[in-house]
Scaffold this motif. Structure first.
Motif, PDB file in Angstrom:
ATOM      1  N   LEU A 224       0.828  -1.209   0.000  1.00 34.86           N
ATOM      2  CA  LEU A 224       0.000   0.000   0.000  1.00 34.86           C
ATOM      3  C   LEU A 224       0.858   1.253   0.000  1.00 34.86           C
ATOM      4  O   LEU A 224       0.605   2.198  -0.733  1.00 34.86           O
ATOM      5  N   ALA A 225       1.893   1.257   0.830  1.00 40.55           N
ATOM      6  CA  ALA A 225       2.739   2.440   0.911  1.00 40.55           C
ATOM      7  C   ALA A 225       3.491   2.675  -0.387  1.00 40.55           C
ATOM      8  O   ALA A 225       3.802   3.807  -0.744  1.00 40.55           O
ATOM      9  N   LEU A 226       3.771   1.576  -1.104  1.00 42.62           N
ATOM     10  CA  LEU A 226       4.463   1.727  -2.384  1.00 42.62           C
ATOM     11  C   LEU A 226       3.538   2.225  -3.480  1.00 42.62           C
ATOM     12  O   LEU A 226       3.996   2.542  -4.565  1.00 42.62           O
ATOM     13  N   GLY A 227       2.260   2.249  -3.204  1.00 37.19           N
ATOM     14  CA  GLY A 227       1.324   2.697  -4.226  1.00 37.19           C
ATOM     15  C   GLY A 227       0.940   1.606  -5.191  1.00 37.19           C
ATOM     16  O   GLY A 227       0.494   1.894  -6.283  1.00 37.19           O
ATOM     17  N   TRP A 228       1.120   0.363  -4.794  1.00 38.49           N
ATOM     18  CA  TRP A 228       0.734  -0.728  -5.674  1.00 38.49           C
ATOM     19  C   TRP A 228      -0.789  -0.766  -5.813  1.00 38.49           C
ATOM     20  O   TRP A 228      -1.509  -0.483  -4.866  1.00 38.49           O
ATOM     21  N   THR A 229      -1.227  -1.148  -6.999  1.00 40.35           N
ATOM     22  CA  THR A 229      -2.658  -1.311  -7.228  1.00 40.35           C
ATOM     23  C   THR A 229      -2.828  -2.533  -8.123  1.00 40.35           C
ATOM     24  O   THR A 229      -1.863  -3.090  -8.610  1.00 40.35           O
ATOM     25  N   LEU A 233      -1.396  -5.828  -5.937  1.00 41.57           N
ATOM     26  CA  LEU A 233      -1.873  -5.478  -4.596  1.00 41.57           C
ATOM     27  C   LEU A 233      -2.856  -6.534  -4.098  1.00 41.57           C
ATOM     28  O   LEU A 233      -2.791  -6.965  -2.945  1.00 41.57           O
ATOM     29  N   GLU A 347      -4.628   0.721 -10.919  1.00 41.38           N
ATOM     30  CA  GLU A 347      -5.286   2.012 -11.048  1.00 41.38           C
ATOM     31  C   GLU A 347      -4.556   2.889 -12.046  1.00 41.38           C
ATOM     32  O   GLU A 347      -3.418   3.288 -11.832  1.00 41.38           O
ATOM     33  N   ALA A 371       4.536   2.526 -10.177  1.00 42.00           N
ATOM     34  CA  ALA A 371       4.597   2.221  -8.748  1.00 42.00           C
ATOM     35  C   ALA A 371       4.990   0.770  -8.522  1.00 42.00           C
ATOM     36  O   ALA A 371       5.727   0.449  -7.589  1.00 42.00           O
TER      37      ALA A 371
END
Lengths: 404, 196
Positions: A224-229, A233, A347, A371
């Motif tokens: 989540l902190a890495l911005g994975w989607t 994720l 995303e 990301a």
């Protein structure tokens, strides 16, 4: 076997060694794109890694500032060259959000079906390439064959196989062809059969499983902190899917499941992709059943959508309108907006700034793989060299999108 | 729902929240760049906001439209609460100098590459970033391509063959092995070979 000299301690027997620097990439047959990974190795183990991207950078955002809002579509296509339709639709939705228009229902279903077909393509290419990088070439051919079926539909609908540029602000370039539904209904079972065959070849293969299970584990909070989607994720156990969390178009009317992993390793990512292909097929089935056969495909707004060609040739109003849209572009109200959709990798966000003219002031694409790729360093630290290839493959970096 | 976050920010940081708006349904707060990092940390840690998901950092160049030229734009999302917020800060002079802001890598490590990209494209310096170097362009590139005053058709001169450093940037001066071409120059040892 007995050691040669029992009196010596084992530590002394080891050869003195220093960490070795190794360049993987930028371009290598076993790499899943053009990226350079600088590794510091101790034997076969990776101590440190530096992932360097930018080999496909072509100034996407600068190019967008030079044309009209509609002229961005071909660039968006080239960003993600395995599922361009999702990018097309994502950008169209972003501009429509600023314009405050909603496309007719028929167009929404049409977009959903085309988008899900593109998503299947995306997942198949990723899974296929991943197993090919591990030496399994036959499943890759199966997946490529399945993708061919979908590309035939795209070719029939849009006239292009890979770079469709089919989206338009306020609709699509053309209405669905006469046999669209029949074609999709015929192709999807064939695709699913091929995917199942390919899967059968892989999931009992020891080499494949050993390189996947327990390799490249990512924790939920880190992801989540890495911005994975997206898939990566969800494989970590976070059930976040833009289509469920913030439904756009007609996704709220669809009944589908979001596959979620447990450990976040390569195996989970692979399996989530496989399951998502089946879920996409489910969505397509429902969307086809609900999609109206007639009705407008574009919004009824002369400021946004080009007039029909025969009117352009015969009436002065339509000629002026055509000229205004082509020469000056669509006038998008001033302001800024962030619009996000679920693309093949996660995303896909568009941050648009408009100054009220026909040219975008700023188009920012938030590519999901950017990301994702930055987390690779963390994934492969402490792993072995052969783990780099499947781990990187399972992230599904798309060079065009990652490098803008 | 996200409007509440804007209210909380207003209560907590007062005048440092310069303006808020909700254009096209996106809740936005323009904050003072001096408290950028503090506000970012608050947004992550406060249970009412819980912005644990990093989405995006970018910048916009408003050349000649604003006295402070760049707007650093950050998008955040909360997994539990499902809300999103856009945080902006205005930095830099009209000629692009002093464009500096605190790095939020210590809050979300995903900001790392996004800040590097913003630095690469706009020249906005992120203070306290662990490894601020160009990411999409090559290191010898002069200027910042996404600034409005960078001509789109400008051609940069070809670069000479690059001297490989002893250590590549992520590996600090005291770690890793020294590696470079000079140690692998086999021609020096050959008779008649010239050292270069």
């Amino acid at each position: 076997m007995e050691p040669l000299d029992r009196d010596l301690e084992e530590g002394l027997l080891e050869l003195p060694s220093e960490p070795m620097m190794l360049n993987m990439g930028p371009s290598h047959p076993a790499m899943h794109g053009t990226v350079r990974i600088v590794l510091e190795l101790s034997g076969e183990q990776i101590l440190k890694a530096d992932v360097q991207i930018g080999y496909l950078h072509r100034g996407f955002e600068k190019m967008c500032e030079r044309g009209t809002w509609s002229q961005v579509f071909p660039y968006v296509d080239r960003c993600n060259y395995v599922s361009p339709m999702l990018n097309n639709v994502g950008y169209a939705l972003a501009v429509e959000k600023m314009l405050g228009v909603t496309v007719p229902e028929r167009c929404q279903y049409y977009r959903v079906v085309l988008g899900e077909l593109a998503r299947i393509c995306d997942h198949m290419i990723c899974s296929g390439a991943m197993c090919m990088e591990l030496g399994a070439f036959t499943p890759f051919l199966y997946y490529a064959r399945a993708r061919e079926n979908i590309w035939d539909i795209f070719e029939e609908e849009t006239g292009a196989r890979v770079t469709h540029s089919f989206g338009r602000v306020g609709g699509m370039a053309n209405p669905p062809s006469k046999y669209f539904k029949d074609m999709v209904r015929a192709a999807v079972p064939r695709v699913l059969a091929l995917v199942a065959e390919g899967e059968k070849m892989l999931l009992k293969n020891r080499i494949f499983l050993d390189r996947l299970e327990g390799v490249g584990v990512m924790k939920k909070e880190d992801a989540l902190a890495l911005g994975w989607t997206g898939i990566v994720l969800r494989a970590c156990g976070v059930p976040y899917d833009v289509r469920k969390a913030h439904p756009y178009m007609v996704y709220d009317r669809m009944d589908f499941d979001v596959p979620v992993g447990t450990t976040g390793d390569n195996y989970d990512r692979f399996m989530c992709r496989q399951e998502e292909i089946r879920q996409a097929a489910r969505i397509i089935e429902q969307a086809l059943a609900q999609m109206p056969d007639d009705g407008p495909i574009n919004v009824e707004d002369a400021r946004i959508v080009m007039p029909p060609k025969n009117e352009v040739y015969t009436t002065i109003e339509a000629t002026i309108q055509h000229f205004k849209i082509v020469m000056e572009g669509i006038k998008v109200p001033a302001g800024e907006c962030y619009s996000y959709t679920e693309a093949g990798n996660g995303e896909l966000g568009f941050y648009l700034v408009s100054d009220g003219s026909g040219t975008p002031f700023r188009v920012r694409i938030r590519p999901p793989c950017f990301a994702t790729t930055q987390g690779l360093e963390q994934l492969i630290k402490g792993a072995m060299i052969p783990d780099v290839v499947p781990t990187f493959g399972s992230l599904n970096m798309i060079g065009g999108e990652c490098d803008h | 729902m996200s409007k509440r976050v804007l209210e909380i920010l207003g209560e907590k940081f007062g005048h440092d929240v310069l303006e808020t708006h909700s254009q096209f349904g996106d809740d936005t707060a323009v904050v003072s760049p001096a408290r950028w990092l503090e506000i970012a940390r608050f947004l992550r840690d406060d249970p009412r906001c819980a912005m644990n998901m990093f989405v995006d950092i970018t910048a916009v160049d408003y050349l000649g439209r604003q006295t402070q030229r760049f707007e650093v734009v950050m998008h955040l999302r909360s997994l539990e609460r499902g809300h999103r917020i856009r945080l902006k800060a205005r930095v830099g002079d009209e000629d692009g100098q002093n464009a500096e802001i605190d790095s939020v890598v210590s809050v979300w490590k995903g900001a790392n590459w996004f800040e590097r990209e913003t630095f690469d494209m706009f020249g906005v310096v992120f203070r306290g970033h662990p490894d601020l170097r160009r990411i999409l362009m090559y290191p010898e590139f002069v200027g910042y391509p996404l600034r409005k005053d960078y001509p789109a058709d400008k051609i940069q001169p070809l670069i000479e063959f690059r001297k490989v450093q002893d250590k590549l940037p992520p590996f600090g001066p005291d770690e890793g092995m020294s590696f470079g071409r000079q140690t692998h120059d086999y021609r020096r040892d050959e008779p008649g070979g010239e050292a270069n």
